[in-house]
Motif scaffolding. Structure first.
Motif, PDB file in Angstrom:
ATOM      1  N   THR A  10       0.843  -1.192   0.000  1.00 48.03           N
ATOM      2  CA  THR A  10       0.000   0.000   0.000  1.00 48.03           C
ATOM      3  C   THR A  10       0.877   1.240   0.000  1.00 48.03           C
ATOM      4  OG1 THR A  10      -1.755  -1.178   1.165  1.00 48.03           O
ATOM      5  CG2 THR A  10      -1.839   1.228   1.220  1.00 48.03           C
ATOM      6  N   VAL A  11       0.539   2.186  -0.878  1.00 52.76           N
ATOM      7  CA  VAL A  11       1.272   3.448  -0.976  1.00 52.76           C
ATOM      8  C   VAL A  11       0.311   4.605  -0.727  1.00 52.76           C
ATOM      9  CG1 VAL A  11       3.054   2.565  -2.529  1.00 52.76           C
ATOM     10  CG2 VAL A  11       0.984   3.565  -3.495  1.00 52.76           C
ATOM     11  N   ASN A  12       0.873   5.715  -0.269  1.00 50.61           N
ATOM     12  CA  ASN A  12       0.083   6.895   0.053  1.00 50.61           C
ATOM     13  C   ASN A  12      -0.045   7.767  -1.192  1.00 50.61           C
ATOM     14  OD1 ASN A  12      -1.343   8.748   1.519  1.00 50.61           O
ATOM     15  ND2 ASN A  12       0.461   9.681   2.454  1.00 50.61           N
ATOM     16  N   ALA A  13      -0.855   7.300  -2.140  1.00 47.07           N
ATOM     17  CA  ALA A  13      -1.079   8.037  -3.393  1.00 47.07           C
ATOM     18  C   ALA A  13      -2.367   7.536  -4.024  1.00 47.07           C
ATOM     19  CB  ALA A  13       0.096   7.825  -4.343  1.00 47.07           C
ATOM     20  N   SER A  14      -2.950   8.373  -4.869  1.00 52.16           N
ATOM     21  CA  SER A  14      -4.183   7.991  -5.541  1.00 52.16           C
ATOM     22  C   SER A  14      -3.937   6.857  -6.531  1.00 52.16           C
ATOM     23  CB  SER A  14      -4.765   9.185  -6.301  1.00 52.16           C
ATOM     24  OG  SER A  14      -3.960   9.482  -7.437  1.00 52.16           O
ATOM     25  N   ARG A  15      -4.968   6.098  -6.796  1.00 55.49           N
ATOM     26  CA  ARG A  15      -4.884   4.993  -7.751  1.00 55.49           C
ATOM     27  C   ARG A  15      -4.505   5.507  -9.136  1.00 55.49           C
ATOM     28  NH1 ARG A  15      -9.824   0.897  -9.061  1.00 55.49           N
ATOM     29  NH2 ARG A  15     -10.799   2.818  -9.756  1.00 55.49           N
ATOM     30  N   LEU A  17      -2.657   8.088  -9.930  1.00 57.81           N
ATOM     31  CA  LEU A  17      -1.226   8.400  -9.967  1.00 57.81           C
ATOM     32  C   LEU A  17      -0.390   7.119  -9.975  1.00 57.81           C
ATOM     33  CD1 LEU A  17       1.116  10.380  -9.955  1.00 57.81           C
ATOM     34  CD2 LEU A  17       0.923  10.469  -7.448  1.00 57.81           C
ATOM     35  N   VAL A  18      -0.736   6.160  -9.131  1.00 55.13           N
ATOM     36  CA  VAL A  18       0.016   4.905  -9.070  1.00 55.13           C
ATOM     37  C   VAL A  18      -0.054   4.191 -10.417  1.00 55.13           C
ATOM     38  CG1 VAL A  18       0.183   2.644  -7.961  1.00 55.13           C
ATOM     39  CG2 VAL A  18      -0.258   4.686  -6.581  1.00 55.13           C
ATOM     40  N   PHE A  19      -1.239   4.139 -11.012  1.00 54.68           N
ATOM     41  CA  PHE A  19      -1.373   3.503 -12.322  1.00 54.68           C
ATOM     42  C   PHE A  19      -0.509   4.226 -13.360  1.00 54.68           C
ATOM     43  CE2 PHE A  19      -3.228   2.257 -16.320  1.00 54.68           C
ATOM     44  CZ  PHE A  19      -3.584   0.938 -16.116  1.00 54.68           C
ATOM     45  N   LYS A  20      -0.482   5.538 -13.297  1.00 54.66           N
ATOM     46  CA  LYS A  20       0.317   6.333 -14.236  1.00 54.66           C
ATOM     47  C   LYS A  20       1.798   5.978 -14.145  1.00 54.66           C
ATOM     48  CE  LYS A  20       1.498  11.088 -15.387  1.00 54.66           C
ATOM     49  NZ  LYS A  20       1.033  12.453 -15.424  1.00 54.66           N
ATOM     50  N   VAL A  21       2.334   5.841 -12.926  1.00 58.05           N
ATOM     51  CA  VAL A  21       3.765   5.558 -12.808  1.00 58.05           C
ATOM     52  C   VAL A  21       4.094   4.112 -13.174  1.00 58.05           C
ATOM     53  CG1 VAL A  21       4.187   7.437 -11.187  1.00 58.05           C
ATOM     54  CG2 VAL A  21       3.787   5.131 -10.309  1.00 58.05           C
ATOM     55  N   PHE A  22       3.090   3.237 -13.229  1.00 54.05           N
ATOM     56  CA  PHE A  22       3.274   1.875 -13.729  1.00 54.05           C
ATOM     57  C   PHE A  22       3.161   1.805 -15.250  1.00 54.05           C
ATOM     58  CE2 PHE A  22       2.802   0.143  -9.501  1.00 54.05           C
ATOM     59  CZ  PHE A  22       3.414  -1.097  -9.584  1.00 54.05           C
ATOM     60  N   GLY A 115      -9.403   5.656   0.815  1.00 59.99           N
ATOM     61  CA  GLY A 115      -8.985   6.789   1.630  1.00 59.99           C
ATOM     62  C   GLY A 115      -7.732   7.483   1.140  1.00 59.99           C
ATOM     63  N   GLY A 116      -7.554   7.571  -0.178  1.00 59.47           N
ATOM     64  CA  GLY A 116      -6.392   8.247  -0.744  1.00 59.47           C
ATOM     65  C   GLY A 116      -5.134   7.390  -0.800  1.00 59.47           C
TER      66      GLY A 116
END
Length: 165
Positions: A10-15, A17-22, A115-116
């Protein structure tokens, strides 16, 4: 039934944004792979049927090439791809660390936000064409697979918390 490894982080970032960096190579090159290795993108085509081809090199070792072929992409929920060790031209080769490693692994990444924060689940399994010996080697290497993804996810967390480059 094929052996598989499941890793969650789990990371403290929106889905989104996380999808974008993948999904974007300009981000992946900053955090994907073993810590301290040089990462170079050769080809990036993020779409079903597309491929991602890159090299990674430790400070004291030889270059390793890897190729992903994407099968399913559901923005921003899921990425399914097959991973292969390859040569610089993208031809599939045996893993440099173990000749009995499966020629292909199937990787399923899912992204769930609450929750973000985003929980990434990675499921890695030998490809359908894996021999019994390759499946056994994969099963015996589950700790290595888990450790590799854990280090990579920790680097992702650092990348997200230090601001995107």
């Amino acid at each position: 039934m094929l052996t598989q490894v499941e890793i969650t982080h789990t990371v403290n970032a929106s889905r989104e944004l996380v999808f974008k960096v993948f999904s974007e190579s300009e981000h992946l090159k900053n955090w994907w792979g073993p810590k301290g290795w040089r990462f170079t993108v050769s080809h990036s085509d993020f779409r079903p049927g597309g491929r991602f081809h890159y090299s990674q090199k430790p400070a004291d070792g030889d270059v390793m090439w890897v190729k992903f072929v994407y099968h399913e992409i559901i923005v921003p929920e899921k990425i399914v791809y097959t991973s292969y060790f390859s040569d610089k031209d993208g031809n599939i080769v045996r893993a440099p660390f173990n000749e009995n490693w499966p020629l292909e692994t199937l990787n399923t990444l899912t992204f769930k936000e609450d929750g973000g924060k985003t929980t990434i689940t990675a499921i890695v399994a030998p490809g359908a064409s894996a021999t019994e010996n390759e499946r056994k080697t994969f099963e015996e290497s589950q700790d290595m697979v888990h450790e590799g993804f854990s280090v990579t996810f920790n680097q992702l967390e650092d990348y997200l918390s230090n601001g995107l480059k």
